[in-house]
Design a protein around this motif. Structure first.
Motif, PDB file in Angstrom:
ATOM      1  N   LYS A  90       0.824  -1.224   0.000  1.00  0.00           N
ATOM      2  CA  LYS A  90       0.000   0.000   0.000  1.00  0.00           C
ATOM      3  C   LYS A  90       0.853   1.267   0.000  1.00  0.00           C
ATOM      4  CE  LYS A  90      -3.837  -2.042   2.651  1.00  0.00           C
ATOM      5  NZ  LYS A  90      -4.610  -1.954   3.921  1.00  0.00           N
ATOM      6  N   GLY A  91       2.170   1.101   0.218  1.00  0.00           N
ATOM      7  CA  GLY A  91       3.058   2.255   0.216  1.00  0.00           C
ATOM      8  C   GLY A  91       3.369   2.814   1.576  1.00  0.00           C
ATOM      9  N   LEU A  92       2.984   2.097   2.661  1.00  0.00           N
ATOM     10  CA  LEU A  92       3.251   2.590   4.007  1.00  0.00           C
ATOM     11  C   LEU A  92       4.737   2.443   4.356  1.00  0.00           C
ATOM     12  CD1 LEU A  92       0.130   2.364   4.129  1.00  0.00           C
ATOM     13  CD2 LEU A  92       0.390   1.662   6.513  1.00  0.00           C
ATOM     14  N   THR A  93       5.229   3.315   5.199  1.00  0.00           N
ATOM     15  CA  THR A  93       6.606   3.229   5.680  1.00  0.00           C
ATOM     16  C   THR A  93       6.668   2.256   6.855  1.00  0.00           C
ATOM     17  OG1 THR A  93       6.361   5.019   7.285  1.00  0.00           O
ATOM     18  CG2 THR A  93       6.970   5.637   5.029  1.00  0.00           C
ATOM     19  N   TYR A  94       7.901   1.861   7.226  1.00  0.00           N
ATOM     20  CA  TYR A  94       8.062   0.988   8.390  1.00  0.00           C
ATOM     21  C   TYR A  94       7.524   1.670   9.646  1.00  0.00           C
ATOM     22  CZ  TYR A  94      11.093  -2.171   5.707  1.00  0.00           C
ATOM     23  OH  TYR A  94      11.584  -3.062   4.808  1.00  0.00           O
ATOM     24  N   GLN A  95       7.734   2.977   9.736  1.00  0.00           N
ATOM     25  CA  GLN A  95       7.242   3.714  10.901  1.00  0.00           C
ATOM     26  C   GLN A  95       5.722   3.662  10.965  1.00  0.00           C
ATOM     27  OE1 GLN A  95       8.756   7.692  11.109  1.00  0.00           O
ATOM     28  NE2 GLN A  95       7.797   8.152  13.066  1.00  0.00           N
ATOM     29  N   ALA A 151       3.467   1.764  13.964  1.00  0.00           N
ATOM     30  CA  ALA A 151       2.391   2.432  14.707  1.00  0.00           C
ATOM     31  C   ALA A 151       1.075   1.690  14.550  1.00  0.00           C
ATOM     32  CB  ALA A 151       2.254   3.873  14.210  1.00  0.00           C
ATOM     33  N   LEU A 152       0.819   1.172  13.365  1.00  0.00           N
ATOM     34  CA  LEU A 152      -0.417   0.450  13.087  1.00  0.00           C
ATOM     35  C   LEU A 152      -0.483  -0.876  13.843  1.00  0.00           C
ATOM     36  CD1 LEU A 152      -3.022   0.228  11.271  1.00  0.00           C
ATOM     37  CD2 LEU A 152      -1.579  -0.972   9.622  1.00  0.00           C
ATOM     38  N   ALA A 153       0.669  -1.582  13.881  1.00  0.00           N
ATOM     39  CA  ALA A 153       0.682  -2.924  14.465  1.00  0.00           C
ATOM     40  C   ALA A 153       1.065  -2.937  15.936  1.00  0.00           C
ATOM     41  CB  ALA A 153       1.644  -3.812  13.678  1.00  0.00           C
ATOM     42  N   GLY A 154       1.545  -1.808  16.454  1.00  0.00           N
ATOM     43  CA  GLY A 154       1.916  -1.750  17.860  1.00  0.00           C
ATOM     44  C   GLY A 154       3.273  -2.351  18.158  1.00  0.00           C
ATOM     45  N   TYR A 155       4.203  -2.341  17.178  1.00  0.00           N
ATOM     46  CA  TYR A 155       5.542  -2.868  17.368  1.00  0.00           C
ATOM     47  C   TYR A 155       6.551  -1.722  17.387  1.00  0.00           C
ATOM     48  CZ  TYR A 155       4.103  -7.729  16.459  1.00  0.00           C
ATOM     49  OH  TYR A 155       3.527  -8.967  16.532  1.00  0.00           O
ATOM     50  N   ASP A 156       7.756  -2.027  17.872  1.00  0.00           N
ATOM     51  CA  ASP A 156       8.852  -1.075  17.839  1.00  0.00           C
ATOM     52  C   ASP A 156       9.270  -0.845  16.387  1.00  0.00           C
ATOM     53  OD1 ASP A 156      11.164   0.372  19.268  1.00  0.00           O
ATOM     54  OD2 ASP A 156      12.190  -0.998  17.906  1.00  0.00           O
ATOM     55  N   ASN A 157       9.595   0.389  16.046  1.00  0.00           N
ATOM     56  CA  ASN A 157       9.945   0.747  14.671  1.00  0.00           C
ATOM     57  C   ASN A 157      11.149  -0.041  14.171  1.00  0.00           C
ATOM     58  OD1 ASN A 157       9.950   2.146  12.232  1.00  0.00           O
ATOM     59  ND2 ASN A 157      11.317   3.722  13.013  1.00  0.00           N
ATOM     60  N   ASP A 158      12.203  -0.154  15.003  1.00  0.00           N
ATOM     61  CA  ASP A 158      13.406  -0.874  14.586  1.00  0.00           C
ATOM     62  C   ASP A 158      13.111  -2.360  14.354  1.00  0.00           C
ATOM     63  OD1 ASP A 158      14.949   1.381  14.631  1.00  0.00           O
ATOM     64  OD2 ASP A 158      15.695   1.062  16.667  1.00  0.00           O
ATOM     65  N   VAL A 186      12.466  -7.029  10.632  1.00  0.00           N
ATOM     66  CA  VAL A 186      11.645  -8.101  10.064  1.00  0.00           C
ATOM     67  C   VAL A 186      11.423  -7.858   8.573  1.00  0.00           C
ATOM     68  CG1 VAL A 186       9.398  -9.240  10.123  1.00  0.00           C
ATOM     69  CG2 VAL A 186      10.507  -8.586  12.255  1.00  0.00           C
ATOM     70  N   GLY A 187      11.173  -6.596   8.207  1.00  0.00           N
ATOM     71  CA  GLY A 187      10.979  -6.267   6.801  1.00  0.00           C
ATOM     72  C   GLY A 187      12.225  -6.540   5.974  1.00  0.00           C
TER      73      GLY A 187
END
Length: 445
Positions: free
Chosen positions: A32-37, A41-48, A53-54
């Motif tokens: 969809k074009g979303l960034t990792y950040q 925020a959407l999934a409730g995980y740490d950005n790093d 994982v990505g």
């Protein structure tokens, strides 16, 4: 193409495995074009964590499709995979092409896109976790042709996926005259660095004879290279043991690596630097324990391939004789012969793939001077001939069937050469191939 169609292509290629829930979530949101950040925020995980994982997901897809996959190109890669699938003649033809690619002759590191690379999952996981840490140092040690460079290259690819700057320096490319002089070596490193980073060289401006080579080089790194980079810099020093032959240069150079690593505790600019060193043998050079780079950082010692990993490698070569109980027995026999040595196993499977000989012929002829492994064995023999004391102890080891004890220093050196392995506090030949071959030529060493 829809995201569900793209996931279906991945599911078919991965079968019987599939992406886990988090990988699928990241894939869909990246589509969809979303960034990792945004995803974190959407999934409730740490950005790093999401970024790691990505990055691992793109590496797995790279291995799967034999083409470099990144966050920016994965849609086009999946569209091409869809096109390839549509243009195949039959499902059977497609399956054979995916499952049984024609192998290249084993030589050097395993290419990034090769399906014949067997992951060292724990080593890779720890290396990926460490290389992103400020001021980190990773030490990869294993005998020659055990996969050090293959792992090192994959760590660099992972670092690049984090937008890090990467440089690889292979000490086998340095002339002997360079390795004999600390000043020439440090200038060689600085010039190579600026060349690979594609920045202007200012080595002459920073070199000060009165300050000395080490201080000049350190200033060049700190004030010029690191100071102008906005992202971290990963420097991989491959085949570092080539330097060990030049003890005076090594005695000056190696403590400098330790100093750079420890400066990350004192100065922010040095946190940008991450070091990876890969070597086969130990540095038997007088070094103060507080100056050696070999007792700090993350140690990675590559192990022999397990029976399960050899089974996986056989499957990738399309071997049909490895199935069932009898197949498992044959795989075990090959493991005993080669001792889980990655290069020897790839060489064996390469010739079995091309039907150059049968498995039984390979096992029977393996230790003879004209056998499949003759070049590798003769190189090991030459090494022993250059070290009479090690040769004498190794002759004792191959002459008996049971584990024996030899002086620890000799045992440690023979293990570094990949010739033996430890069983508790005693030693045995690394594999049956070595026992049989060297037992037949003890008069030559």
């Amino acid at each position: 193409m829809t995201v569900d169609e793209a996931l279906e292509i991945i599911d078919v290629a991965l079968a019987p495995q599939r992406l886990n829930a988090l990988q699928e979530l990241i894939f869909k949101q990246c589509w969809k074009g979303l960034t990792y950040q945004d995803i974190a925020a959407l999934a409730g995980y740490d950005n790093d964590y999401i970024r790691r994982v990505g990055s691992q997901l793109w590496l797995e897809l790279t291995d799967l499709f034999l083409e470099k996959v990144t966050k920016s190109n994965f849609r086009s890669v999946l569209r091409q995979q869809s096109h390839n699938s549509d243009t195949q003649n039959t499902p059977d033809t497609e399956y054979c092409q995916k499952s049984h690619p024609i192998p290249d002759f084993p030589s050097g590191s395993v290419p990034l896109e090769s399906p014949f690379y067997i992951k060292r999952n724990l080593a890779e996981k720890r290396s990926y976790e460490t290389v992103v840490r400020p001021g980190s140092l990773i030490r990869i040690k294993a005998p020659k042709k055990w996969g050090k460079t293959s792992l090192l290259l994959r760590i660099l690819v992972y670092a690049e996926s984090q937008n890090f700057n990467t440089v690889r320096l292979n000490f086998n490319q340095a002339d002997q005259s360079i390795l004999m002089s600390l000043d020439k070596l440090l200038r060689w490193i600085c010039l190579n660095l600026t060349n690979q980073l594609q920045i202007q060289s200012k080595v002459d401006e920073f070199w000060d004879r009165d300050l000395g080579s080490k201080v000049s080089c350190t200033n060049y790194f700190r004030r010029y290279i690191l100071n102008q980079l906005s992202d971290p810099l990963v420097i991989a020093l491959d085949d570092l043991d080539r330097l060990f032959e030049y003890s005076q240069t090594a005695q000056d150079f190696l403590p400098m690596l330790r100093y750079w690593h420890e400066e990350a505790n004192n100065f922010e600019v040095w946190k940008k630097l991450r070091l990876i060193v890969a070597h086969s043998t130990e540095a038997y050079i007088p070094l103060n324990l507080n100056q050696s780079p070999f007792n700090v950082g993350l140690p990675i010692q590559l192990q022999a391939l397990t029976v399960d990993q050899v089974q996986e490698l056989a499957d990738r070569y399309g071997c049909t004789w490895t199935k069932g109980k009898s197949g498992r027995t044959k795989i075990s026999c090959l493991c005993d012969l080669c001792g889980g040595h990655p290069y020897l196993l790839n060489l064996a499977f390469y010739h079995l793939f091309h039907k150059d000989l049968s498995l039984q012929e390979l096992i029977d002829d393996a230790p003879i001077p004209t056998g499949l492994f003759s070049s590798h064995l003769s190189n090991q023999l030459f090494t022993l001939q250059q070290h009479p004391e090690l040769a004498r102890h190794f002759k004792e080891i191959v002459s008996v069937e049971q584990p024996i004890s030899i002086p620890y220093v000799s045992a440690y050196k023979l293990e570094s050469l990949g010739l033996i392995r430890f069983e508790k506090d005693q030693v045995v030949p690394m594999c049956e191939l070595y026992r049989r071959y060297f037992r037949n030529c003890t008069s030559q060493f």
